[in-house]
Design a protein around this motif. Structure first.
Motif, PDB file in Angstrom:
ATOM      1  N   SER A  28       2.445 -15.851   9.665  1.00 33.83           N
ATOM      2  CA  SER A  28       2.254 -15.693  11.112  1.00 33.83           C
ATOM      3  C   SER A  28       3.078 -14.548  11.687  1.00 33.83           C
ATOM      4  CB  SER A  28       2.612 -16.995  11.830  1.00 33.83           C
ATOM      5  OG  SER A  28       3.946 -17.384  11.512  1.00 33.83           O
ATOM      6  N   GLY A  29       4.165 -14.187  11.044  1.00 37.61           N
ATOM      7  CA  GLY A  29       5.028 -13.123  11.550  1.00 37.61           C
ATOM      8  C   GLY A  29       4.894 -11.863  10.729  1.00 37.61           C
ATOM      9  N   PRO A  30       5.760 -10.883  10.984  1.00 38.66           N
ATOM     10  CA  PRO A  30       5.738  -9.635  10.210  1.00 38.66           C
ATOM     11  C   PRO A  30       5.935  -9.895   8.724  1.00 38.66           C
ATOM     12  CG  PRO A  30       7.118  -9.405  12.169  1.00 38.66           C
ATOM     13  CD  PRO A  30       6.773 -10.858  12.053  1.00 38.66           C
ATOM     14  N   THR A  32       7.246  -9.309   5.088  1.00 34.63           N
ATOM     15  CA  THR A  32       8.481  -8.772   4.529  1.00 34.63           C
ATOM     16  C   THR A  32       8.284  -8.314   3.089  1.00 34.63           C
ATOM     17  OG1 THR A  32       9.199 -10.916   3.655  1.00 34.63           O
ATOM     18  CG2 THR A  32       9.772 -10.413   5.954  1.00 34.63           C
ATOM     19  N   TYR A  69       0.085  -5.454   7.199  1.00 31.24           N
ATOM     20  CA  TYR A  69       1.447  -5.283   6.700  1.00 31.24           C
ATOM     21  C   TYR A  69       1.742  -3.794   6.629  1.00 31.24           C
ATOM     22  CZ  TYR A  69      -0.267  -3.725   2.142  1.00 31.24           C
ATOM     23  OH  TYR A  69      -0.873  -3.004   1.137  1.00 31.24           O
TER      24      TYR A  69
END
Length: 413
Positions: A28-30, A32, A69
């Motif tokens: 759900s987030g950036p 990595t 990404y």
């Protein structure tokens, strides 16, 4: 959750395969570097291809599984120490984790017999090979063009015959790359390899490690393949790292004896299959993804047909008038089914750029009055996400293919 089963359904096999490949839940987030690393470790290999009509192929599997990404994560993984990816002939030209590069040393030892003909021809030119090694040692990382300049081999190519028409210097560095005396420190923005010495590319723990025996290495390669596919036949497992039948069969027998693979029967498959000890059986797999033609999930076409009854052929080299679905076609996955295919192009020469859908086709079982609206809506949403990731502000649908009208309506929104 590796549950051993004597027989599994085709639907279970599909979901197991998708889970093994990392589908079914984008972050759900950036994204990595750790998430990219986990994905690379999961799929085991990323195929490289020079076609850039949409995006370089090795970037697309991560987008399919993780969503938007930073492609710089993969670039850094392959070009900056400590490297998390290195290039070699694995499936085809591929990025693999450094530890897997070590498992391919037996292939390097067979370069004199298995490298392409043009490369094998220079294997006997010891003086040229040493000159190339000296330039790479003294000036690496270098591209083939830079190497030619150092050696004074720059000259017009013979264009009289079809083919690559490589110089002797480029053949020599290609051969040395194949036999492992030279490695790749990454690729330039023009997609040229940057050649360097293995000890300057590979982490010390890998470059200094002793060679595994060929049998041990191939057993571990098949184990990587099995974990990446969940459930697979012997030809599936063989193809992942392009082994020979006798090599994969011997490795499978050892893995079965060790309990790392379990023989199973998949309903509807004529061949016996093998279940990885790491395989899971999710009840559902949800989500959507566009798949590169070179995606691990579908690159072995017989497996794609066996899992999804989806016949897929790359038509890049087919004359335009004979193409069925288009030039650069991506299958579209919704949940656990392949439902459509789209011919895509990143057109950067129109305004600020556009993601162009040159054709869109639904699978024959997708009913116009039933599934088509959902397929079109899901595909429109995925195309917008892909366009955003590629830095293209718009999506344009051309009127070709039975899905195009509904997709154009969904894109307009």
């Amino acid at each position: 959750m590796g549950v051993a089963r004597e027989r599994i359904t085709l639907a279970q096999a599909r979901r197991t395969a998708l889970a093994a490949q990392g589908f079914g839940g984008r972050p759900s987030g950036p994204v990595t570097m750790r998430q990219v690393q986990r994905l690379v470790d999961r799929v085991g290999v990323l195929q490289i291809d020079s076609v850039n009509v949409l995006s370089r192929s090795h970037y697309l599997p991560a987008f399919s599984r993780l969503g938007g990404y930073d492609r710089g994560l993969l670039d850094r993984a392959a070009s900056k120490p400590p490297r998390r990816l290195v290039e070699y002939w694995a499936h085809e030209a591929s990025f693999v984790p450094p530890e897997t590069h070590r498992l391919l040393r037996w292939r390097m030892q067979r370069a004199r017999d298995e490298a392409w003909g043009g490369m094998r021809e220079v294997a006997a030119q010891k003086e040229l090979l040493q000159q190339v090694l000296d330039v790479v040692a003294g000036h690496g990382p270098v591209t083939a063009k830079q190497l030619e300049a150092h050696l004074g081999h720059e000259k017009p190519r013979d264009r009289s015959n079809w083919g690559w028409n490589w110089s002797d210097a480029k053949r020599a560095v290609g051969y040395l790359f194949w036999d492992g005396q030279i490695s790749s420190a990454g690729r330039t923005t023009q997609f040229e390899r940057r050649y360097d010495l293995p000890e300057r590319v590979l982490p010390p723990a890998v470059s200094q490690a002793p060679d595994p025996t060929p049998a041990d290495a191939r057993r571990e390669l098949v184990a990587v393949s099995a974990a990446a596919m969940g459930v697979a036949t012997e030809p599936d497992l063989r193809d992942y790292f392009r082994l020979k039948p006798e090599e994969s069969r011997a490795a499978i027998a050892e893995l079965v004896e060790a309990g790392r693979l379990t023989p199973v029967e998949v309903a509807g498959w004529s061949r016996p299959a093998y279940l990885s000890a790491s395989a899971t059986f999710p009840r559902r797999v949800t989500g959507r993804a566009l798949l590169s033609p070179f995606d691990n999930l579908i690159w072995f076409r017989p497996r794609t047909e066996a899992l999804w009854d989806f016949r897929f052929r790359l038509e890049i080299y087919t004359p335009e008038e004979k193409r069925v679905h288009g030039y650069y076609v991506l299958p579209f996955l919704v949940d656990d089914r392949l439902v459509a295919r789209v011919d895509l192009k990143a057109d950067r020469f129109v305004g600020d750029g556009v993601l162009r859908v040159r054709a869109a086709h639904a699978e024959a079982w997708v009913e116009p009055a039933g599934e088509t609206p959902r397929v079109a809506a899901e595909l429109a949403a995925e195309l917008r996400d892909l366009a955003d990731w590629l830095g293209l502000p718009d999506v344009a649908v051309e009127p070709f293919g039975d899905l195009a009208p509904a997709l154009a309506h969904a894109v307009r929104g």
